[in-house]
Write a protein that holds these residues in place. Structure first.
Motif, PDB file in Angstrom:
ATOM      1  N   TRP A 246       7.306  29.761  48.318  1.00 37.65           N
ATOM      2  CA  TRP A 246       7.635  29.270  50.269  1.00 37.65           C
ATOM      3  C   TRP A 246       8.847  29.827  49.728  1.00 37.65           C
ATOM      4  O   TRP A 246       9.598  30.388  50.869  1.00 37.65           O
ATOM      5  CB  TRP A 246       6.986  28.208  49.686  1.00 37.65           C
ATOM      6  N   ALA A 247       9.330  29.440  49.008  1.00 41.42           N
ATOM      7  CA  ALA A 247      11.521  29.768  49.234  1.00 41.42           C
ATOM      8  C   ALA A 247      11.517  31.283  49.336  1.00 41.42           C
ATOM      9  O   ALA A 247      12.361  31.355  50.388  1.00 41.42           O
ATOM     10  CB  ALA A 247      11.615  29.348  47.647  1.00 41.42           C
ATOM     11  N   LEU A 248      10.844  31.960  48.471  1.00 41.62           N
ATOM     12  CA  LEU A 248      11.166  33.851  49.054  1.00 41.62           C
ATOM     13  C   LEU A 248      10.851  33.885  50.013  1.00 41.62           C
ATOM     14  O   LEU A 248      11.939  34.719  50.287  1.00 41.62           O
ATOM     15  CB  LEU A 248      10.390  34.331  47.378  1.00 41.62           C
ATOM     16  N   ARG A 249       9.341  33.796  50.425  1.00 40.84           N
ATOM     17  CA  ARG A 249       9.274  34.200  51.404  1.00 40.84           C
ATOM     18  C   ARG A 249      10.227  33.534  53.023  1.00 40.84           C
ATOM     19  O   ARG A 249       9.680  33.562  54.508  1.00 40.84           O
ATOM     20  CB  ARG A 249       7.707  33.884  52.161  1.00 40.84           C
ATOM     21  N   ASN A 250      10.551  32.302  52.952  1.00 41.28           N
ATOM     22  CA  ASN A 250      11.154  32.263  54.015  1.00 41.28           C
ATOM     23  C   ASN A 250      12.230  30.720  53.882  1.00 41.28           C
ATOM     24  O   ASN A 250      12.715  29.780  54.255  1.00 41.28           O
ATOM     25  CB  ASN A 250       9.864  30.615  53.970  1.00 41.28           C
ATOM     26  N   PRO A 251      13.576  32.219  53.678  1.00 46.76           N
ATOM     27  CA  PRO A 251      14.299  31.415  53.616  1.00 46.76           C
ATOM     28  C   PRO A 251      15.113  30.725  55.051  1.00 46.76           C
ATOM     29  O   PRO A 251      16.496  29.982  55.182  1.00 46.76           O
ATOM     30  CB  PRO A 251      15.718  33.129  53.659  1.00 46.76           C
ATOM     31  N   HIS A 252      14.347  31.085  55.513  1.00 44.87           N
ATOM     32  CA  HIS A 252      15.181  29.803  57.069  1.00 44.87           C
ATOM     33  C   HIS A 252      14.188  28.781  57.068  1.00 44.87           C
ATOM     34  O   HIS A 252      15.084  27.332  57.957  1.00 44.87           O
ATOM     35  CB  HIS A 252      13.934  30.550  58.098  1.00 44.87           C
ATOM     36  N   LEU A 253      13.774  27.872  55.840  1.00 43.58           N
ATOM     37  CA  LEU A 253      13.738  26.431  55.692  1.00 43.58           C
ATOM     38  C   LEU A 253      13.861  25.993  54.381  1.00 43.58           C
ATOM     39  O   LEU A 253      13.985  26.526  53.216  1.00 43.58           O
ATOM     40  CB  LEU A 253      12.161  26.655  55.880  1.00 43.58           C
ATOM     41  N   ASP A 254      13.618  25.147  54.603  1.00 45.77           N
ATOM     42  CA  ASP A 254      14.517  24.185  53.048  1.00 45.77           C
ATOM     43  C   ASP A 254      12.972  24.029  52.575  1.00 45.77           C
ATOM     44  O   ASP A 254      12.003  23.468  53.287  1.00 45.77           O
ATOM     45  CB  ASP A 254      15.148  22.530  53.629  1.00 45.77           C
ATOM     46  N   VAL A 255      13.031  24.026  51.314  1.00 44.42           N
ATOM     47  CA  VAL A 255      11.411  24.091  50.359  1.00 44.42           C
ATOM     48  C   VAL A 255      11.931  22.973  49.181  1.00 44.42           C
ATOM     49  O   VAL A 255      12.780  23.450  49.101  1.00 44.42           O
ATOM     50  CB  VAL A 255      11.405  25.071  49.752  1.00 44.42           C
TER      51      VAL A 255
ATOM     52  N   GLY B 139       8.274  18.909  59.437  1.00 49.15           N
ATOM     53  CA  GLY B 139       7.882  20.765  58.944  1.00 49.15           C
ATOM     54  C   GLY B 139       6.259  20.743  58.625  1.00 49.15           C
ATOM     55  O   GLY B 139       5.353  20.242  58.713  1.00 49.15           O
ATOM     56  N   VAL B 140       5.965  21.489  56.926  1.00 48.65           N
ATOM     57  CA  VAL B 140       4.722  22.047  56.244  1.00 48.65           C
ATOM     58  C   VAL B 140       4.563  21.650  54.615  1.00 48.65           C
ATOM     59  O   VAL B 140       5.908  21.270  54.655  1.00 48.65           O
ATOM     60  CB  VAL B 140       5.153  23.394  56.435  1.00 48.65           C
ATOM     61  N   TYR B 141       4.083  20.809  55.445  1.00 47.93           N
ATOM     62  CA  TYR B 141       3.569  20.414  53.551  1.00 47.93           C
ATOM     63  C   TYR B 141       1.878  21.473  53.234  1.00 47.93           C
ATOM     64  O   TYR B 141       1.802  21.813  53.847  1.00 47.93           O
ATOM     65  CB  TYR B 141       2.374  18.949  53.741  1.00 47.93           C
ATOM     66  N   SER B 142       2.790  21.698  51.721  1.00 48.16           N
ATOM     67  CA  SER B 142       1.647  22.705  51.078  1.00 48.16           C
ATOM     68  C   SER B 142       0.985  22.128  49.349  1.00 48.16           C
ATOM     69  O   SER B 142       2.192  21.632  49.129  1.00 48.16           O
ATOM     70  CB  SER B 142       2.359  23.856  50.866  1.00 48.16           C
ATOM     71  N   ASP B 143       0.234  21.947  48.900  1.00 47.53           N
ATOM     72  CA  ASP B 143      -0.883  21.814  48.123  1.00 47.53           C
ATOM     73  C   ASP B 143       0.200  23.097  47.052  1.00 47.53           C
ATOM     74  O   ASP B 143       0.776  24.343  47.559  1.00 47.53           O
ATOM     75  CB  ASP B 143      -1.702  22.078  47.674  1.00 47.53           C
ATOM     76  N   THR B 144       0.551  22.167  45.831  1.00 51.04           N
ATOM     77  CA  THR B 144       1.144  23.462  44.971  1.00 51.04           C
ATOM     78  C   THR B 144       0.099  24.552  44.061  1.00 51.04           C
ATOM     79  O   THR B 144       0.287  24.735  42.930  1.00 51.04           O
ATOM     80  CB  THR B 144       1.843  22.365  43.402  1.00 51.04           C
ATOM     81  N   ASP B 145      -1.432  24.279  44.758  1.00 46.10           N
ATOM     82  CA  ASP B 145      -2.143  25.484  44.621  1.00 46.10           C
ATOM     83  C   ASP B 145      -2.081  26.371  45.371  1.00 46.10           C
ATOM     84  O   ASP B 145      -3.152  26.808  45.903  1.00 46.10           O
ATOM     85  CB  ASP B 145      -3.362  24.578  43.864  1.00 46.10           C
ATOM     86  N   VAL B 146      -0.950  26.199  46.727  1.00 49.25           N
ATOM     87  CA  VAL B 146      -0.982  27.398  47.303  1.00 49.25           C
ATOM     88  C   VAL B 146       0.143  28.091  48.005  1.00 49.25           C
ATOM     89  O   VAL B 146       1.295  28.233  47.501  1.00 49.25           O
ATOM     90  CB  VAL B 146      -0.958  26.755  49.170  1.00 49.25           C
ATOM     91  N   VAL B 147      -0.434  29.558  47.931  1.00 52.75           N
ATOM     92  CA  VAL B 147       1.026  30.523  48.041  1.00 52.75           C
ATOM     93  C   VAL B 147       0.950  30.984  49.446  1.00 52.75           C
ATOM     94  O   VAL B 147       0.305  31.152  50.047  1.00 52.75           O
ATOM     95  CB  VAL B 147       0.752  31.755  47.140  1.00 52.75           C
ATOM     96  N   CYS B 148       2.146  31.105  49.125  1.00 58.21           N
ATOM     97  CA  CYS B 148       2.854  32.165  51.086  1.00 58.21           C
ATOM     98  C   CYS B 148       2.828  32.948  50.476  1.00 58.21           C
ATOM     99  O   CYS B 148       3.889  33.543  49.819  1.00 58.21           O
ATOM    100  CB  CYS B 148       4.083  30.697  51.267  1.00 58.21           C
ATOM    101  N   LEU B 149       2.718  33.913  51.818  1.00 58.38           N
ATOM    102  CA  LEU B 149       2.290  35.740  51.070  1.00 58.38           C
ATOM    103  C   LEU B 149       3.524  36.390  52.588  1.00 58.38           C
ATOM    104  O   LEU B 149       3.784  37.495  52.250  1.00 58.38           O
ATOM    105  CB  LEU B 149       1.182  36.623  52.227  1.00 58.38           C
ATOM    106  N   ARG B 150       3.159  35.524  53.537  1.00 56.05           N
ATOM    107  CA  ARG B 150       4.327  35.806  54.041  1.00 56.05           C
ATOM    108  C   ARG B 150       5.470  34.881  54.732  1.00 56.05           C
ATOM    109  O   ARG B 150       5.015  33.169  55.300  1.00 56.05           O
ATOM    110  CB  ARG B 150       4.407  37.089  55.059  1.00 56.05           C
ATOM    111  N   PRO B 151       6.324  35.531  55.823  1.00 62.33           N
ATOM    112  CA  PRO B 151       6.772  34.219  56.242  1.00 62.33           C
ATOM    113  C   PRO B 151       5.858  33.146  57.652  1.00 62.33           C
ATOM    114  O   PRO B 151       5.565  33.909  57.633  1.00 62.33           O
ATOM    115  CB  PRO B 151       8.016  34.977  57.379  1.00 62.33           C
ATOM    116  N   PHE B 152       6.305  31.624  56.843  1.00 62.07           N
ATOM    117  CA  PHE B 152       5.714  30.921  57.792  1.00 62.07           C
ATOM    118  C   PHE B 152       5.637  31.409  59.619  1.00 62.07           C
ATOM    119  O   PHE B 152       6.724  30.472  59.627  1.00 62.07           O
ATOM    120  CB  PHE B 152       5.506  29.603  56.887  1.00 62.07           C
ATOM    121  N   THR B 153       5.135  32.060  60.450  1.00 62.65           N
ATOM    122  CA  THR B 153       5.601  31.016  61.782  1.00 62.65           C
ATOM    123  C   THR B 153       4.962  30.536  62.824  1.00 62.65           C
ATOM    124  O   THR B 153       4.823  30.778  63.651  1.00 62.65           O
ATOM    125  CB  THR B 153       5.982  33.258  62.119  1.00 62.65           C
ATOM    126  N   LEU B 154       3.461  30.350  61.853  1.00 66.82           N
ATOM    127  CA  LEU B 154       2.679  29.171  63.139  1.00 66.82           C
ATOM    128  C   LEU B 154       3.387  28.267  63.525  1.00 66.82           C
ATOM    129  O   LEU B 154       4.382  27.440  62.770  1.00 66.82           O
ATOM    130  CB  LEU B 154       1.262  29.125  62.385  1.00 66.82           C
TER     131      LEU B 154
END
Length: 293
Positions: A38-47, A122-137
């Motif tokens: 999440w940090a890698l793919r979303n530098p515009h968001l605070d993780v 913001g967005v909540y994510s479980d710790t078994d979920v990986v973000c593959l590209r910037p989250f733009t939804l």
């Protein structure tokens, strides 16, 4: 040990929250895998990686490495005073979720994720979920995991959204310590029944968008494209080709998928090489091959 201090977001609706509510001082590589993605793919968001532990074992320097590598990453302790002023306060203070339940870690996580979204958005994510590209939804969304049923492993809402208040009230009303998921995925589905209409939700096959007021339920392939039964496909020699095929076909933004060294090496490189140097890495591979990461 690294002290974990209480921290609060200074942004509204521009956060990603991941929670480890197990009170451990040594989160698994699986959790760090999700955090880094999440940090890698979303530098515009605070993780925000939120812990219930007061300390973090940094013996392997993994935490300090990731904090240095990603300026948008925050590791903080979740203060339980957050429940004040919410419908969940009495449930939390009752400790029924801890003393009477076989899944206290899960129950606490279910409560904390909703409170963080309600207070800061913001967005909540479980710790078994990986973000593959910037989250733009757009926010104010959940995802189908099965026909007529949603999940709470990934949710995105603006601060103070009415759906979250309804969700907290539903969790308190329906809590039973002996039933797993009753204040998790089942609660999200129940509130959606109120927002969308029970018959409308029940008629959904999970492969189409559904809009209910200003809440969107995304098709299952957005967040949950892989079934548990598919985990072996990430462990064989052709796992790389299979992963690329799924990623290309579904155009998903986030995945729940099993641990594989292929995935770590090519999609979350910093963690892979850090883990490779760790004496725990091969043991981790052995024990977590079939667990989502």
């Amino acid at each position: 040990m690294m002290q974990v201090n209480v921290g609060s977001p200074d942004k509204v609706d521009a956060n990603v929250f991941l929670i480890d509510s197990s009170n451990t001082s040594h989160p698994t590589f699986r959790a760090w895998c999700a955090v880094e993605s999440w940090a890698l793919r979303n530098p515009h968001l605070d993780v925000w990686f939120l812990l219930t532990s007061h300390a973090l074992d940094n013996t392997d320097l993994l935490a300090s490495h990731l904090l240095h590598r990603y300026p948008n990453l925050r590791v903080a302790r979740a203060p339980f005073r957050l429940f004040r002023g919410t419908p969940l306060l009495n449930l939390y203070n009752s400790y029924a979720w801890k003393a009477e339940s076989a899944w206290p870690v899960n129950q606490l996580s279910n409560m904390l994720r909703v409170v963080y979204l309600w207070r800061w958005g913001g967005v909540y994510s479980d710790t078994d979920v990986v973000c593959l590209r910037p989250f733009t939804l757009p926010l104010n969304a959940v995802g189908f995991s099965d026909p007529g049923a949603a999940n709470n492993a990934i949710m995105g809402f603006t601060r103070g959204h009415a759906f979250l208040m309804d969700l907290m009230e539903d969790m308190v009303k329906h809590y039973k310590p002996g039933q797993w998921g009753l204040i998790g995925p089942a609660a999200v589905t129940r509130v959606l029944q109120d927002w969308c209409g029970a018959s409308t939700l029940a008629a959904q096959d999970g492969y189409k968008h559904l809009s209910c007021g200003n809440v969107t339920v995304y098709p299952r392939h957005y967040f949950y494209p892989l079934r548990v039964e598919a985990h072996h496909r990430y462990s064989d020699a052709d796992s790389g080709n299979y992963f690329d095929k799924v990623n290309t076909q579904l155009h998903n933004q986030a995945l729940r998928l099993p641990f594989s060294s292929f995935f770590l090496k090519f999609y979350i490189q910093d963690l892979y090489y850090q883990a490779l140097r760790s004496q725990f890495f091969y043991q981790f591979k052995l024990h977590y091959t079939a667990i989502y990461c």
